[in-house]
Design a protein around this motif. Sequence first.
Motif, PDB file in Angstrom:
ATOM      1  N   MET A 136       0.829   1.455  22.101  1.00  0.00           N
ATOM      2  CA  MET A 136       0.904   0.182  22.820  1.00  0.00           C
ATOM      3  C   MET A 136       1.733  -0.871  22.082  1.00  0.00           C
ATOM      4  SD  MET A 136      -2.748  -0.107  24.729  1.00  0.00           S
ATOM      5  CE  MET A 136      -3.777   0.335  23.346  1.00  0.00           C
ATOM      6  N   PRO A 137       1.433  -1.211  20.822  1.00  0.00           N
ATOM      7  CA  PRO A 137       2.290  -2.219  20.186  1.00  0.00           C
ATOM      8  C   PRO A 137       3.735  -1.739  20.020  1.00  0.00           C
ATOM      9  CG  PRO A 137       0.672  -1.389  18.618  1.00  0.00           C
ATOM     10  CD  PRO A 137       0.318  -0.833  19.954  1.00  0.00           C
ATOM     11  N   LEU A 138       3.914  -0.438  19.801  1.00  0.00           N
ATOM     12  CA  LEU A 138       5.271   0.089  19.717  1.00  0.00           C
ATOM     13  C   LEU A 138       6.011  -0.119  21.035  1.00  0.00           C
ATOM     14  CD1 LEU A 138       7.491   1.648  18.254  1.00  0.00           C
ATOM     15  CD2 LEU A 138       6.366   3.767  18.961  1.00  0.00           C
ATOM     16  N   SER A 139       5.365   0.232  22.127  1.00  0.00           N
ATOM     17  CA  SER A 139       5.968   0.082  23.443  1.00  0.00           C
ATOM     18  C   SER A 139       6.230  -1.380  23.775  1.00  0.00           C
ATOM     19  CB  SER A 139       5.055   0.702  24.502  1.00  0.00           C
ATOM     20  OG  SER A 139       5.564   0.464  25.795  1.00  0.00           O
ATOM     21  N   PHE A 140       5.257  -2.248  23.533  1.00  0.00           N
ATOM     22  CA  PHE A 140       5.433  -3.658  23.865  1.00  0.00           C
ATOM     23  C   PHE A 140       6.474  -4.328  22.971  1.00  0.00           C
ATOM     24  CE2 PHE A 140       0.959  -3.188  25.560  1.00  0.00           C
ATOM     25  CZ  PHE A 140       1.389  -3.079  26.881  1.00  0.00           C
ATOM     26  N   THR A 141       6.602  -3.880  21.720  1.00  0.00           N
ATOM     27  CA  THR A 141       7.661  -4.398  20.852  1.00  0.00           C
ATOM     28  C   THR A 141       9.031  -4.025  21.415  1.00  0.00           C
ATOM     29  OG1 THR A 141       6.242  -4.263  18.907  1.00  0.00           O
ATOM     30  CG2 THR A 141       8.622  -4.344  18.514  1.00  0.00           C
ATOM     31  N   LEU A 142       9.169  -2.774  21.843  1.00  0.00           N
ATOM     32  CA  LEU A 142      10.432  -2.344  22.447  1.00  0.00           C
ATOM     33  C   LEU A 142      10.715  -3.104  23.741  1.00  0.00           C
ATOM     34  CD1 LEU A 142      10.179   1.508  21.866  1.00  0.00           C
ATOM     35  CD2 LEU A 142      11.754  -0.087  20.743  1.00  0.00           C
ATOM     36  N   LEU A 143       9.683  -3.367  24.529  1.00  0.00           N
ATOM     37  CA  LEU A 143       9.875  -4.113  25.774  1.00  0.00           C
ATOM     38  C   LEU A 143      10.264  -5.561  25.510  1.00  0.00           C
ATOM     39  CD1 LEU A 143       6.964  -2.704  27.962  1.00  0.00           C
ATOM     40  CD2 LEU A 143       9.396  -2.187  28.134  1.00  0.00           C
TER      41      LEU A 143
END
Length: 170
Positions: A136-143
Amino acid sequence: MKTIDKINLQIQRVLDVFLGAASVVMLAVNLAQVLGRYVFHSSITWSEELSTYMYVWIIFLALYAACRERNELGIEVLRLKDPKGRRTVLMVRELLGLAACAAFLYGSVLMIRNSLAFPQKTASLKIITAYLYFCMPLSFTLLVWMKAVHIIHDIRFLSGRETDEAGTGK
């Protein structure tokens, strides 16, 4: 902007490799489970759990590709013929999406911190659940990164320093 676009391409390549490998692993585990159950009359106890976690990671990390191509789900309320007006609406959408992704990023970090403070293990794989939540934090950082890049492209387009091809492709 060319450097940023190259970085985005490299991120996408790394994610493509990971997503492909994760899909192959998930398919292989599910195939082994089906074969084991119906051919050998013995099932793999951890296959469903692993497949579920792999699927969640795939979904969260594939969001970057959708965001990169501006293919997120949306409802078109206003259709403008003017390219600058259309791009302004897109930029407002990106700003709202950036705020939402930043809030989700903050919430996911809090959730992981809480999960690490009170660790629990999964039923069959015995993995600490906090490690599974790192998608989740990885994905939201990329977003957040991608939405910021889109906003920069939009500003450059609206100021006349960029053509429409770099932003929407529409």
